[in-house]
Structures are given as C-alpha cells and as structure tokens.
Design an enzyme around this catalytic site. Sequence first.
Site, mmCIF file in Angstrom:
data_model
loop_
_atom_site.group_PDB
_atom_site.id
_atom_site.type_symbol
_atom_site.label_atom_id
_atom_site.label_comp_id
_atom_site.label_asym_id
_atom_site.label_seq_id
_atom_site.Cartn_x
_atom_site.Cartn_y
_atom_site.Cartn_z
ATOM 1 N N ASP B 169 -2.778 22.335 -64.678
ATOM 2 C CA ASP B 169 -2.650 20.849 -64.666
ATOM 3 C C ASP B 169 -3.333 19.881 -64.209
ATOM 4 O O ASP B 169 -3.622 18.729 -64.352
ATOM 5 C CB ASP B 169 -1.007 20.498 -64.994
ATOM 6 C CG ASP B 169 -0.387 20.912 -63.744
ATOM 7 O OD1 ASP B 169 -0.813 21.623 -62.957
ATOM 8 O OD2 ASP B 169 0.838 20.554 -63.998
ATOM 9 N N GLU B 254 2.492 27.094 -49.003
ATOM 10 C CA GLU B 254 1.008 26.994 -48.441
ATOM 11 C C GLU B 254 0.818 27.504 -47.163
ATOM 12 O O GLU B 254 0.205 28.396 -46.792
ATOM 13 C CB GLU B 254 0.242 25.748 -48.594
ATOM 14 C CG GLU B 254 0.159 25.155 -49.897
ATOM 15 C CD GLU B 254 1.461 24.365 -50.615
ATOM 16 O OE1 GLU B 254 2.534 24.463 -49.880
ATOM 17 O OE2 GLU B 254 1.260 23.694 -51.604
#
Lengths: 308, 308
Positions: B169, B254
């Site tokens: 997206d 992350e």
Amino acid sequence: MRLKLRNVFLVYFVVSSTGLLYALLQLGQQCGCTRQINPGNNIHRWETPHRRGGENMPVIYVVTPTHTRPHQRAELTRLSQTLLLVPALHWIVVEDSAQRTSLVSDLLAQSELQYTHLHVQTPPAMKLKDSDPNWLKPRGVEQRNEALHWLRENRSPKDHGVVYFADDDNTYSIKIFQEMRNTHKVSVWPVGLVGGLRYEGPLVTGGKVVSFHTAWKTHRPFPIDMAGFAVSLTLLLNHPKAQFDPNAERGFLESSLLGPLVTVGELEPKADNCTKIWVWHTRTEKPKLKQEELLEKQGKGSDPKILV
Amino acid sequence: MRLKLRNVFLVYFVVSSTGLLYALLQLGQQCGCTRQINPGNNIHRWETPHRRGGENMPVIYVVTPTHTRPHQRAELTRLSQTLLLVPALHWIVVEDSAQRTSLVSDLLAQSELQYTHLHVQTPPAMKLKDSDPNWLKPRGVEQRNEALHWLRENRSPKDHGVVYFADDDNTYSIKIFQEMRNTHKVSVWPVGLVGGLRYEGPLVTGGKVVSFHTAWKTHRPFPIDMAGFAVSLTLLLNHPKAQFDPNAERGFLESSLLGPLVTVGELEPKADNCTKIWVWHTRTEKPKLKQEELLEKQGKGSDPKILV
C-alpha cells in the site's frame, strides 16, 4: 599392433566426436532464462516524448485535477509512473490554486511525460473545507473545465484524440488506456470499489449498453463514475459548450457533461463488454500528522526544506 | 604407415581434447541473466524489452507480504506497474494464506516481472482481526521471514543483491530503487507521512547516521520504518539466523532484524544524505461496500464472476 591402434583410434574418434557434437549442441541452446535485451540507462522508459509505437495512435489526454495536501506528491508520483507506461499520452494537470506550485511544476518537469500544467482556483463558496466530508461538494469541476477550455484553444477537431478524466487517487491498470484508445464518441467500462459496491458499471446486451449496475441515485441519466468513461476529442470540440456543470446535483456531474454529447444507446462498451475491472476508485487515507506539532514545540519539527 | 597413423591419432587427440575441454568449460558458465533456480512454475522471467540495463547490476529483491481484501488487486496492480520501471528486479510476493490464490497467481503471470510467488499463513493467534486497529499487531512478519528463507535456500552469498521489504500500500518513486541498488551492508533513507510526522528518517552528519528524526518510541535501536531501509543479500545470507521476531514489541520489528546485522554507525545514508523523500507510507481507505448487501437482497448484487 597396426590393427589394434586403428581400432583404438576409431573407437576414440567415435566417442570423442559424439561428445564434442553434444557439447556444441548444448552451447547453441539458449540459457534457461530469457535474456535481457539491451544495456542502457537505469530506468526504462518508452522513447519519450513519443513513446514506442505511439506515432499513429490517437493521443490520450489525461485530465487530472489536483490540490495541495500532505500526500499530493505521493499521489502524483504514483500516477505519473503509471502514465509513463502508456504510449501517446498527454497529461493535463490542473491545480486548484491561485498559481502553479513549484511542487507540481518540478514533479512534471522530472516526469518524462508529455504534459500541460494549468491552474484555476475553485471559488471559495464552492470549495470543500478540510472539515467537510469529501462527498459534500464535487471537487475538480473548475479544473476539468479549464482543461476542456485548453483543449478547445489548442487542438482542432481533426486531431485524433481521446479525453479521460483521471483523479490522482484512483488506481489505473495500464490496460484501461488500451481499452479507451479507440473511442468513436464515448467509451465506457466498469469501475471497481465505488458507490458502495464491488463495482459499478454498464450492463451490456448484444454489444449495446442497456442499463447500469449501480445502487445509488439510479435515476441519473449516466450513472457512471468519472473514471468510467472517455470522450472523443473531436466530439468535445464539435460541442464547444459541453462542460461539467458546477451546480449539478450531487452524482449528476458526469451526466452534465455527457448529456449533450451522447445517448446511452450510443455508448461504446469496452473491457470485454464491461466485464473486466481495470480501474478502481481507491481513496488514500488522510495522513495523521499530529506528532508534528508536538515536535515543533520542542524545536525538533520536521525540516521544512525537505519536500514530502 | 604405423608412424603416420600414430601421428594422426596424436594430433586428433590433442585437438579434440582441447575442443571438448573448452566446450565443457563453457557449459559450466552462468547465464548472463538471473537464473531460474526453483522447481515448478514459481519463477517467472524477464520477457519483454521493458527493462533495459541491469545485466551487471545487483538484483533488487522486493519482498511484498499481501493478504486478501477488496482492494488487493488494485494495490498489487499499482505496485507491479511501478516495479515494471525498475531493471534487475525480482519480486517476491508472499501471501498470508493456506495456499496461493488464483487472483495473485494470475496477476503475477500477467505482470511481465521476474517473480517468486510464496505463501504462508499467519498463525490465528498472531493475526489481526478485521475489527482490530491496524497497529495492534504487526502484519506480514511470517511472510517476510518466508521470503528470507527462500532467499537462503535459493541464493548464495556470492550473488550480488539487495533485499527491500515493500508493503503493497505504500507509494514508491522509482528513484528509491536507484538509491538502494548499491548497498554494502544496510542502506537507509527517510520515509514520508509516517509516525505522525511529515517524515521520519535518519539524521546525518559527516556522511554518517548519528541519530533519527522520530516522535514515537525514540528509544528503539533502529527507529526506521520497514520502507526506509534495504539490506545486502550477502549480509543476510552470512547471518542465517537473522529474521523478524514475531513477538517483537510494537515498533521493534525492524530493529529485531537489523540488530544482529549492523550498528547505527555502519548504516549507509542514501537519498542525498537522507534529505529527499522518495517513498511514502500511504494507506488506502478500506472500501465501503455496504450497498452490496442491499442489492444482493434484491437479487441484483454485483456479478461474482467479475474480478475486482
């Protein structure tokens, strides 16, 4: 001994020749993958400004109204990259602003597209406020009409072309541009994710549009989303007064342009008799930027020189 | 005569052996393009002259987790068209599903991209429900790890490549792929419209990352969005256990991958010392399909055969 040597020679000759032949045949085969055709620069593009094969095609004039907002550069970047894959295309970007902004100017200059950059400000009374729900007033009306005005000033009915109104937040497959390329008067196709439905679109019988699949204001003369039709340039220029009515009732904007141009029976169904979805009425969420204020108070706000 | 035959034999032996050796050596060479390694129809190849250059470039492996939803086809179409503009790119699409869906298979087969199509289902306990806010649980963790697994099985540390985790997206300028192409260990750049800010990103002094512009959980070891870094393939393969931790605290996903791979001081700042935004954390609104039920009750629902 003579005989033995000759036999050894013959056997070796047969074996080695067979091996060599096999190896040579293998070398002649293509690799187990298709080769890349050509070295060149990093980014592929069709040969701009007239992208490959587009010389004799009708030009698609893509009209995109746009307005300043946090995700404007993202949206225009994404759309410009889609358009880069379409040959014989001319992008008419019309800003809702008092003058052209450098954000849009720079983006267009770097886009490698053929483009025209216009601007016209929506009168304050007609303008959607940030707090308004986005369906309250139609957006982009003055801007689309400005593009029609430009086409009438700068093109002649003899120019082969098609006009498509492409907002900057929808999703376009490159296939939809192939579908609209040859439009006699007005071509139509379904649009995904619009009007509260999986899709809205024309219903086709015997190659003719007979009615429409829609759940909303079904009495509209042309219950078609802005992304669901394209108009021949010639037809538009031959009807110099045809334009979008800024005062049209909600949902009737498309009909206000199409009404004087075409009848439902004349619509040209594309995308396999309107059974394929190649364009979607996607909407991008308004980004939440509330941390920005907090950081600004601490003197640690985002660098205003960095363009987002 | 005996002598002559032996001489002929010897000359022939030397010549044919040399030829055979040369042919065998040639067969051992790699093809001049990315190889098809995997069994089955998983991998597709360059097919069209779309992409130019790229033969000697490190390959960018773009890892995209995806899940079934009304706007999935729109999002993947839009992203695939962006990737079509990037040379030497291999798209690894990983579905969150019990098997590959035909929607994604067909889209990939028609994409003209080099791709690998994988799938792995997120365990129900870890899965975001439709009613959950989208920040409650990280999405795509198992899928990204599946892609890492595939790379470790099918690539060697000697292959030059870069791995980038690109959700379906976000908005990507093709420029971000040029920036990440040459990554020694881990390259970084700012991401627009994320973390409640105009952008989040590394702060660079003297060509080194010294801290980060972020407003949220600033104590994270690597306060970087998934779209804000790329990792060298060699580095990932040399650390065979490095992966995303499905149990990482929110915001630390992350860091769970990067922690064992690199230090902040080793990060390679790209995009003009992290001053240019070429990727945006855009989100697409969930489409409202409430009219669909109403029409279905009247027997006039959207045709289920029409793929949206």
